[in-house]
Design a protein around this motif. Structure first.
Motif, short mmCIF file in Angstrom:
data_model
loop_
_atom_site.label_atom_id
_atom_site.label_comp_id
_atom_site.label_asym_id
_atom_site.label_seq_id
_atom_site.Cartn_x
_atom_site.Cartn_y
_atom_site.Cartn_z
N ASP A 134 -2.72 20.00 13.24
CA ASP A 134 -1.40 20.51 13.61
C ASP A 134 -0.46 19.37 14.01
OD1 ASP A 134 0.65 22.35 14.12
OD2 ASP A 134 0.09 22.55 16.23
N GLU A 135 -0.41 18.33 13.14
CA GLU A 135 0.46 17.20 13.43
C GLU A 135 0.78 16.44 12.15
OE1 GLU A 135 -1.71 14.79 16.16
OE2 GLU A 135 -3.11 14.04 14.65
N ILE A 136 1.86 15.67 12.20
CA ILE A 136 2.22 14.81 11.09
C ILE A 136 1.35 13.55 11.16
CG2 ILE A 136 4.03 13.41 10.02
CD1 ILE A 136 4.48 16.39 9.68
N ARG A 157 0.84 -1.20 0.00
CA ARG A 157 0.00 0.00 0.00
C ARG A 157 0.87 1.25 0.00
NH1 ARG A 157 -3.20 -3.24 3.70
NH2 ARG A 157 -5.24 -3.68 2.78
N TYR A 158 0.34 2.30 -0.64
CA TYR A 158 0.99 3.60 -0.60
C TYR A 158 0.36 4.44 0.52
CZ TYR A 158 3.81 3.56 -4.87
OH TYR A 158 4.77 3.32 -5.81
N TYR A 159 1.23 5.11 1.27
CA TYR A 159 0.78 6.02 2.31
C TYR A 159 1.37 7.40 2.05
CZ TYR A 159 -0.42 1.83 5.03
OH TYR A 159 -0.95 0.63 5.45
N LEU A 160 0.57 8.42 2.30
CA LEU A 160 1.06 9.79 2.28
C LEU A 160 1.43 10.18 3.70
CD1 LEU A 160 1.47 12.65 1.07
CD2 LEU A 160 -0.93 13.08 1.64
N ILE A 161 2.63 10.69 3.88
CA ILE A 161 3.03 11.25 5.16
C ILE A 161 2.97 12.76 5.00
CG2 ILE A 161 4.85 11.39 6.91
CD1 ILE A 161 5.95 8.76 5.79
N GLY A 162 2.11 13.40 5.77
CA GLY A 162 1.92 14.82 5.59
C GLY A 162 1.53 15.54 6.87
N TYR A 163 1.60 16.84 6.80
CA TYR A 163 1.22 17.70 7.93
C TYR A 163 -0.24 18.08 7.78
CZ TYR A 163 0.85 21.93 10.78
OH TYR A 163 0.44 22.88 11.68
N ASP A 164 -1.06 17.65 8.74
CA ASP A 164 -2.49 17.96 8.74
C ASP A 164 -2.67 19.36 9.31
OD1 ASP A 164 -5.25 18.20 9.38
OD2 ASP A 164 -5.43 16.02 9.46
N HIS A 165 -3.13 20.30 8.48
CA HIS A 165 -3.27 21.69 8.90
C HIS A 165 -4.25 21.84 10.05
CE1 HIS A 165 -1.84 23.32 4.72
NE2 HIS A 165 -1.08 22.35 5.19
#
Length: 326
Positions: A202-204, A191-199
């Motif tokens: 306020d967290e990764i 599976r592909y996962y996106l690692i990102g900052y949730d505006h």
């Protein structure tokens, strides 16, 4: 007299040599002329000799050999060796995130790199137990958009769903868009996962790409770089994805000696192992404690038990006391 497609002679000659010849199949000059004629191209032998030499100079290896009284020509080196293409085909067929339709399309494109004879060798079906192909092709375009957003330093927005009991997509946050700054893509367990900052949070965070819909690039610059850079990328990915998420903590395990290989395979050589006696050893691992992790412990049938911390032990007690059959 010239044929209708005379200006395309060199291109068609390259196509014929690459498709119709290989190390075990060759063409005589008469056969090459006949193949060109099928494409409405008339040519003299002398010009074909020159064209074959030009193809060889360009990098399409043309091998000339004698077979009795005949001179035969075939294409030599290829971009891919047949063994390499078989490996790629196996990987594509066994990957569950690639749909059946896209699988056929990709294999067809790979076949264009070899002769029609070798292409038959790629007609293979890899059987993988429990492997279900993805039904939705939107993941390819989502991944492309995410790569573009990362390279262009753009934030994105998308809708995120879960499956409900009816097997239907049910959007989270009442269908509102998630506003996220993408920092990395991670591939784990098919599976592909996106690692990102949730505006908003306020967290990764991480998001399953196949559960993202309506992915759009925005005009806003990405945020959360400092939070992302604080992560130990390799360890975070291993701990977070391998056990499906949760807070990372150090867990102490008491293990039978024959479980050493299992522990190292699961957590790597960074896992701290210390012998207790001739039968047991203790291991300290950093892991995201979750029901999946606890279930993995249960599946080892008492050969691995949790000895600390108390919070992990209590979670395990709560799990085993649950009612799993009815």
């Amino acid at each position: 007299m010239k044929g209708k497609n005379q200006k395309l002679k060199l291109l068609y000659l390259a196509k014929i040599m690459q498709e119709q010849t290989d190390d075990t199949h060759a063409l005589s000059m008469s056969e090459i002329l006949a193949e060109l004629a099928k494409h409405e191209i008339l040519a003299q032998r002398k010009s074909i000799y020159e064209d074959l030499a030009a193809l060889d100079d360009y990098g399409i290896e043309i091998i000339k050999e004698r077979d009795g009284s005949k001179t035969l020509y075939h294409c030599g080196n290829r971009t891919f060796e047949i063994a390499e293409l078989k490996f790629l085909v196996d990987a594509i067929q066994s990957s569950k995130f690639i749909s059946e339709k896209k699988t056929r399309e990709l294999i067809k494109k790979l076949e264009e790199n070899i002769s029609v004879y070798d292409a038959k060798l790629l007609d293979r079906e890899v059987k993988v137990t429990g492997r279900v192909k993805n039904m939705n092709e939107s993941i390819y375009y989502a991944i492309d958009s995410l790569h573009n957003a990362i390279s262009e330093d753009k934030a994105i927005r998308f809708k995120y769903f879960s499956w409900n009991v009816k097997g239907e997509e049910e959007f989270r946050r009442d269908g509102a868009f998630y506003n996220v700054s993408p920092w990395a893509l991670h591939f784990d367990d098919e599976r592909y996962y996106l690692i990102g900052y949730d505006h908003d949070k306020d967290e990764i965070r991480h998001f399953r790409v196949d559960k993202m819909r309506e992915v759009e690039l925005t005009n806003k610059r990405r945020k959360g770089k400092m939070k992302f850079n604080k992560q130990d990328k390799a360890k975070w990915s291993e701990q977070y994805f391998r056990m499906f998420g949760g807070e990372i903590e150090t867990v102490t395990l008491k293990c039978k000696n024959e479980m050493a290989n299992v522990i190292i395979d699961q957590f790597g050589k960074d896992a701290w192992l210390h012998p207790i006696d001739d039968e047991w050893f203790t291991a300290s691992v950093n892991v995201a404690v979750s029901d999946q992790f606890l279930g993995w412990i249960v599946a080892l049938g008492g050969n691995v038990v949790i000895t600390g911390p108390e919070s992990a032990k209590e979670r395990m007690k709560g799990l085993v006391e649950k009612k799993f059959v009815e």
